[in-house]
Design an enzyme around this catalytic site. Structure first.
Site, PDB file in Angstrom:
ATOM      1  N   TRP A 507       0.809  -1.227   0.000  1.00 52.67           N
ATOM      2  CA  TRP A 507       0.000   0.000   0.000  1.00 52.67           C
ATOM      3  C   TRP A 507       0.841   1.276   0.000  1.00 52.67           C
ATOM      4  O   TRP A 507       0.413   2.299   0.524  1.00 52.67           O
ATOM      5  CB  TRP A 507      -0.991   0.003   1.183  1.00 52.67           C
ATOM      6  CG  TRP A 507      -1.833  -1.230   1.246  1.00 52.67           C
ATOM      7  CD1 TRP A 507      -2.870  -1.558   0.426  1.00 52.67           C
ATOM      8  CD2 TRP A 507      -1.715  -2.314   2.179  1.00 52.67           C
ATOM      9  NE1 TRP A 507      -3.413  -2.774   0.782  1.00 52.67           N
ATOM     10  CE2 TRP A 507      -2.712  -3.268   1.858  1.00 52.67           C
ATOM     11  CE3 TRP A 507      -0.866  -2.568   3.258  1.00 52.67           C
ATOM     12  CZ2 TRP A 507      -2.883  -4.443   2.576  1.00 52.67           C
ATOM     13  CZ3 TRP A 507      -1.037  -3.755   3.958  1.00 52.67           C
ATOM     14  CH2 TRP A 507      -2.032  -4.667   3.623  1.00 52.67           C
ATOM     15  N   HIS A 508       2.009   1.221  -0.613  1.00 52.76           N
ATOM     16  CA  HIS A 508       2.889   2.385  -0.655  1.00 52.76           C
ATOM     17  C   HIS A 508       2.960   2.981  -2.060  1.00 52.76           C
ATOM     18  O   HIS A 508       3.976   3.540  -2.461  1.00 52.76           O
ATOM     19  CB  HIS A 508       4.302   2.009  -0.179  1.00 52.76           C
ATOM     20  CG  HIS A 508       4.359   1.588   1.260  1.00 52.76           C
ATOM     21  ND1 HIS A 508       5.496   1.033   1.833  1.00 52.76           N
ATOM     22  CD2 HIS A 508       3.428   1.635   2.252  1.00 52.76           C
ATOM     23  CE1 HIS A 508       5.252   0.749   3.094  1.00 52.76           C
ATOM     24  NE2 HIS A 508       4.000   1.107   3.377  1.00 52.76           N
ATOM     25  N   TYR A 509       1.885   2.869  -2.821  1.00 52.97           N
ATOM     26  CA  TYR A 509       1.889   3.384  -4.193  1.00 52.97           C
ATOM     27  C   TYR A 509       1.933   4.921  -4.183  1.00 52.97           C
ATOM     28  O   TYR A 509       1.494   5.576  -3.234  1.00 52.97           O
ATOM     29  CB  TYR A 509       0.677   2.855  -4.966  1.00 52.97           C
ATOM     30  CG  TYR A 509      -0.664   3.087  -4.319  1.00 52.97           C
ATOM     31  CD1 TYR A 509      -1.376   4.255  -4.537  1.00 52.97           C
ATOM     32  CD2 TYR A 509      -1.218   2.128  -3.476  1.00 52.97           C
ATOM     33  CE1 TYR A 509      -2.606   4.473  -3.937  1.00 52.97           C
ATOM     34  CE2 TYR A 509      -2.453   2.326  -2.875  1.00 52.97           C
ATOM     35  CZ  TYR A 509      -3.140   3.509  -3.107  1.00 52.97           C
ATOM     36  OH  TYR A 509      -4.349   3.724  -2.501  1.00 52.97           O
TER      37      TYR A 509
END
Length: 573
Positions: A507-509
């Site tokens: 979830w680090h986009y």
């Protein structure tokens, strides 16, 4: 003396429009958008009350009138957000009222974006760690203000996690295999092994970016919830550059509202809608690739072909290590920061968040869309349902153990974002192109090799079965009942194939409105007046091992810089 201290504290709480309760603060400035006037005027309009938007709004409210528009609801009073024991429930909630909105990239990897005041800090695994000094220098940020901004955030939301046996074994294993030095507990990004911070306090309560609104001046801030912004308004007639001057938003009942900027040379609209929402909204407002906008019947305000480009998501790959002895439940606490561009982290125990009300694999559970070992293009709703059914039939012993994961820095691989339609509430199409750059793949392989060394270390030996080699663990992970069988049999023969087949999101986009491409070094949109973007969409690379600390810092940092400019302008006039 005590009464004086308590009185001062009460005055501070009153000043901040904030009352403490078990359900969190009762902000006097927070309202449902259905109560908004049809037309309103502010010095600043911030679109997105997320990880950057909340600290930004709190800061600007000290010397200006601010409207903060959040498409989701309040995080307070929602136990699926506020308690560590419920981690993952928000991510698995697919209802329209969920604080999490699921999306699937064109790569086939299932992902999520926040839809709640506080943004991603309300639904993530809570790890808190700063960006490196090199990252700060390369971004051109003022190191003094950066450090002050981090500390401002940390006063409210950051804590030292408790270190128990399994996490301690991972830490000691990393040190034993050469991920040195031992940097102890620190928020700083330092090569070696460290214990990082967490936004969960000692009682397991989550503290989010929304908590930073307690710094706000309640006379200067208005927060509207369930306010979906459909368009930014521009003045173009007789101007060399478009001027942003208002926004159109709709409330939960679908009623239309318009908010305008007050007259003033320093007044601005600031987009903080996240790595998907910010480029999406720019396009919906007429800023983006002209041909793409015309294809959706959107009037072109300014041809900006780089809006939506440079999208990246740091790939995560993990290995499950069953344990012969009980392990504590833990989220990310320890990180090994290598010199070759891979970060090693770990999570353990049933649900990886405490409690016994649900049995799954926490941040690696198919309940939240993590389906690592089904090749991405085959991650269908049916595959998820089958994986969940298989997982729920497991014996309790199957959950005893933990995952050790690696996440690569950067990444170098990039993709793009495009509109599917003109509805801002729908997900755009996004492609990340995981491992398209060979350096990303090499880093993944080296990270997995390092995990093998940790698993085989003396320090970690109490938590592994001696007869299970890394090859056995890889195949066990790939064939685990939490997932379905991969397309490629015996993936342990090729770590490269394991990386590709088992890629998940952490979830680090980021990207889509990058500095130097869409915005300048002050985060002003190139070619447009009175418009900035301040959030993770501006990053070329993800900061540190986990970005939330830096996104919160950035909101405060830019707020301070804007106020300095505003005060100087008022002084001159």
């Amino acid at each position: 003396m005590l009464s004086t201290i308590l009185l001062r504290f009460a005055v501070i709480l009153l000043f901040h429009g904030f009352c403490s309760s078990e359900e969190g603060p009762n902000y006097s400035f927070m309202h449902q958008a259905t109560s908004a006037p049809r037309t309103s005027h502010y010095d600043y309009i911030i679109i997105g009350g997320g990880t950057a938007g909340c600290p930004l709004a709190a800061t600007l409210s000290q010397n200006a009138t601010v409207l903060l528009l959040e498409r989701g609801g309040s995080p307070y009073g929602n136990p699926n957000i506020t308690h560590l024991s419920a981690f993952g429930r928000a991510l698995s909630d697919l209802s329209h009222s969920s604080p999490s909105q699921r999306f699937i990239s064109e790569d086939g990897v299932i992902n999520a974006r926040a839809r709640v005041l506080g943004g991603g800090s309300c639904i993530n695994a809570g790890f808190y760690t700063r960006a490196s000094a090199d990252y700060v220098r390369s971004a051109g940020w003022d190191a003094r203000v950066v450090n002050e901004s981090y500390r401002w955030v940390e006063e409210v939301v950051a804590f030292q996690p408790p270190m128990k046996q399994w996490q301690s074994a991972v830490r000691d294993g990393l040190l034993e295999v050469g991920v040195e030095p031992d940097n102890g507990f620190t928020y700083d990004h330092l090569v070696g092994t460290k214990v990082g911070g967490t936004i969960f306090d000692g009682e397991g309560r989550r503290h989010t970016a929304a908590d930073l609104l307690q710094y706000a001046n309640p006379e200067g801030l208005t927060v509207m919830l369930h306010a979906s912004v459909h368009k930014i308004l521009f003045r173009t007639k007789g101007r060399k550059r478009p001027l942003a001057h208002g926004v159109v938003f709709r409330d939960a009942s679908g009623h239309k509202h318009t908010a305008y900027l007050k007259r003033g040379a320093k007044n601005e609209i600031i987009v903080s809608a996240g790595a998907l929402g910010s480029p999406q909204l720019l396009m919906l407002s007429g800023l983006g690739p002209a041909d793409h906008l015309k294809a959706h019947n959107i009037s072109v305000v300014l041809d900006r072909p780089l809006v939506g480009q440079g999208m990246s998501d740091n790939p995560m790959n993990a290995i499950f290590v069953p344990s012969p002895r009980p392990v504590e439940v833990s989220l990310i606490q320890v990180v090994g920061i290598t010199t070759f561009g891979s970060y090693i982290e770990a999570a353990s125990g049933e649900n990886f968040a405490g409690g016994t009300t649900q049995r799954d694999f926490g941040m690696f559970s198919p309940k939240i869309g993590q389906l690592s070992t089904v090749p991405p293009k085959q991650r269908t709703a049916e595959a998820l349902a089958q994986a969940i059914k298989s997982m729920e039939a497991l014996e309790p012993a199957a959950f005893r153990g933990g995952f050790i994961l690696e996440k690569i820095t950067g990444p170098i691989s990039t993709g793009h974002l495009a509109l599917r339609n003109r509805n801002p509430n729908d997900n755009p199409s996004v492609t990340f192109n995981y491992f398209s750059h060979p350096q990303d793949l090499r880093r993944c392989v080296r990270g997995l090799q390092l995990i093998e060394n940790v698993v085989e270390s003396r320090a970690f030996s109490p938590f592994r079965y001696d007869y299970l080699s890394l090859r056995a663990l890889l195949n066990m992970t790939a064939a685990a009942p939490v997932n379905l069988l991969p397309r490629h049999a015996n993936v342990s023969m090729s770590l490269e194939q394991f990386c590709r087949d088992t890629v998940m999101t952490i979830w680090h986009y980021h990207g889509g409105c990058q500095v130097g491409r869409v915005v300048d070094s002050d985060y002003r949109v190139l070619g447009v007046n009175a418009l900035r973007v301040v959030d993770g969409s501006t990053f070329r690379y993800s900061p540190g091992t986990n970005p939330q600390a830096t996104v919160m810092m950035l909101g405060r940092y830019i707020g301070v810089k804007i106020l300095e400019e505003r005060i100087e302008s008022l002084r001159r006039n």
